[in-house]
Design a protein around this motif. Sequence first.
Motif, PDB file in Angstrom:
ATOM      1  N   ALA A 182       0.837  -1.206   0.000  1.00 15.23           N
ATOM      2  CA  ALA A 182       0.000   0.000   0.000  1.00 15.23           C
ATOM      3  C   ALA A 182       0.870   1.253   0.000  1.00 15.23           C
ATOM      4  N   SER A 183       0.300   2.342  -0.489  1.00 15.06           N
ATOM      5  CA  SER A 183       1.052   3.591  -0.606  1.00 15.06           C
ATOM      6  C   SER A 183       1.539   4.107   0.744  1.00 15.06           C
ATOM      7  N   ASP A 184       0.779   3.884   1.824  1.00 16.81           N
ATOM      8  CA  ASP A 184       1.221   4.370   3.122  1.00 16.81           C
ATOM      9  C   ASP A 184       2.380   3.535   3.671  1.00 16.81           C
ATOM     10  N   VAL A 185       2.548   2.330   3.179  1.00 11.43           N
ATOM     11  CA  VAL A 185       3.721   1.516   3.517  1.00 11.43           C
ATOM     12  C   VAL A 185       4.909   1.940   2.656  1.00 11.43           C
ATOM     13  N   LEU A 186       4.659   2.232   1.407  1.00  8.91           N
ATOM     14  CA  LEU A 186       5.722   2.585   0.474  1.00  8.91           C
ATOM     15  C   LEU A 186       6.275   3.983   0.713  1.00  8.91           C
ATOM     16  N   ALA A 187       5.431   4.920   1.165  1.00  9.50           N
ATOM     17  CA  ALA A 187       5.869   6.315   1.280  1.00  9.50           C
ATOM     18  C   ALA A 187       7.091   6.485   2.176  1.00  9.50           C
ATOM     19  N   PRO A 188       7.132   5.906   3.391  1.00  6.37           N
ATOM     20  CA  PRO A 188       8.367   6.039   4.183  1.00  6.37           C
ATOM     21  C   PRO A 188       9.572   5.375   3.517  1.00  6.37           C
ATOM     22  N   ARG A 189       9.344   4.302   2.764  1.00  5.76           N
ATOM     23  CA  ARG A 189      10.443   3.661   2.046  1.00  5.76           C
ATOM     24  C   ARG A 189      10.981   4.572   0.942  1.00  5.76           C
ATOM     25  N   LEU A 190      10.097   5.310   0.316  1.00  4.19           N
ATOM     26  CA  LEU A 190      10.545   6.245  -0.712  1.00  4.19           C
ATOM     27  C   LEU A 190      11.509   7.276  -0.133  1.00  4.19           C
ATOM     28  N   VAL A 191      11.250   7.699   1.099  1.00  5.17           N
ATOM     29  CA  VAL A 191      12.166   8.636   1.755  1.00  5.17           C
ATOM     30  C   VAL A 191      13.529   7.985   1.926  1.00  5.17           C
ATOM     31  N   ARG A 192      13.554   6.785   2.474  1.00  4.20           N
ATOM     32  CA  ARG A 192      14.821   6.112   2.780  1.00  4.20           C
ATOM     33  C   ARG A 192      15.556   5.638   1.530  1.00  4.20           C
ATOM     34  N   ASP A 193      14.800   5.073   0.578  1.00  2.00           N
ATOM     35  CA  ASP A 193      15.438   4.401  -0.556  1.00  2.00           C
ATOM     36  C   ASP A 193      15.585   5.281  -1.790  1.00  2.00           C
ATOM     37  N   ALA A 194      14.756   6.322  -1.890  1.00  2.00           N
ATOM     38  CA  ALA A 194      14.802   7.165  -3.096  1.00  2.00           C
ATOM     39  C   ALA A 194      15.005   8.635  -2.791  1.00  2.00           C
ATOM     40  N   GLY A 195      14.984   9.016  -1.512  1.00  2.00           N
ATOM     41  CA  GLY A 195      15.152  10.426  -1.172  1.00  2.00           C
ATOM     42  C   GLY A 195      13.993  11.274  -1.649  1.00  2.00           C
ATOM     43  N   VAL A 196      12.787  10.707  -1.635  1.00  2.00           N
ATOM     44  CA  VAL A 196      11.590  11.416  -2.102  1.00  2.00           C
ATOM     45  C   VAL A 196      10.560  11.425  -0.980  1.00  2.00           C
ATOM     46  N   LEU A 197      10.101  12.612  -0.604  1.00  2.00           N
ATOM     47  CA  LEU A 197       9.032  12.739   0.384  1.00  2.00           C
ATOM     48  C   LEU A 197       7.750  13.130  -0.336  1.00  2.00           C
ATOM     49  N   THR A 198       6.781  12.229  -0.329  1.00  2.00           N
ATOM     50  CA  THR A 198       5.495  12.476  -0.957  1.00  2.00           C
ATOM     51  C   THR A 198       4.399  11.932  -0.061  1.00  2.00           C
ATOM     52  N   LEU A 199       3.154  12.241  -0.364  1.00  2.00           N
ATOM     53  CA  LEU A 199       2.039  11.804   0.473  1.00  2.00           C
ATOM     54  C   LEU A 199       1.292  10.648  -0.193  1.00  2.00           C
TER      55      LEU A 199
END
Length: 401
Positions: A331-348
Amino acid sequence: MSRTSHSFAPPVMAARRWLEGVQFTPDRPLINVSQAAPVDIPPEGLRRAMAEAAMTQADAHLYGAVLGRDDLRAEVAAQWSMAYGGTIDAANVAITSGCNQAFCAALATLCDEGDEVILPTPWYFNHKMWLDMTGVRTVPLPAEAGLLPDPQRAASLITPRTRAIVLVTPNNPGGVEYPSDLVRAFFDLARKHRIALIVDETYRDFDARSGAPHDLFADPDWDDTLIQLYSFSKAYRLTGHRVGAMVSSPARLAEAEKFLDCVAICPNQLGQIGALWGMQNLAQWLAGERAEILDRRAAIADNMPRLATQGWQLKGAGAYFAYLAHPFADASDVLAPRLVRDAGVLTLPGTMFTPTGDASGTRHFRIAFANVDRAGIETLFDRLAGFGGVGRPLAPDAVSA
């Protein structure tokens, strides 16, 4: 229970906590596409006007009229009348401490506890939060194809306790611009049922279309149904000064005055002075800002094909936002924190814009690109394209949900 306990934590603040403990490097800095507020300061002329007022105008430091400064109300009325081809008087305009407060004031004039308001989903989360905190029941209206709400489906949701339908156009979070005839259909529906139509036009200055986005103000009796909301923050970079507007009937504004007098007494005086100066002097500058935002919207479309090959889909783009469907099983709410750590992207994640348990929310992200230029958007898509192998890919029909 307290009134605030009925709502959720502010989503943007919650998302910022994902940054804690994450290290970003000069060669891969954070790309923050979580919030739509412009981060650049207002243009120099506007800042000078506010500074001069701070030094020379005594009333810039005093309480003012609850419904705002007369000169700003008159300017809004005059420019809106010309832009929309209708008749709007200064008495139809209230200045508020930001557009969120305008929404809260409008609802205070409409609803009692237990009443209902129809919100298209995905919705703007602060609208949902305020309804929750005031004991008003939110009735979701799921968007149809193109992220557009359906008036006929809305009609089926109206009950004796319905007090309003809310539209945001250009939309937050979807970015889509609602066609004029669709907005008119909702207006006619609301008038038929003697409820209000609230149209939040926070992003009207960045609409890709030329001319008026709707014809509602051309109706001589528009104020028996329509409540329009607006924000000066996006147009003139006045986010910290909190200046918005509510356009409605004088009778409704008299009711709103009761609410506004209790929560702020009056809008920020320097912010209002800046907004007026901007309206009177920054038309050409604002046209340039609009052109830049439209180019960033085009950059989203230009870069989308390489994500599309991985199963991503662009569901909507406009004003400050793009709404993307991702191809992963998680789910997107699981992926969003990973995007910060793994891709350097903060999105909602889309879960912040939909009811709890709504499967659509788990499939989407909102990208707020107002502070990312064309080159930054290309880098953003590079990082999203490299965000592979997280969860297992979904079948194409699942992404479309």
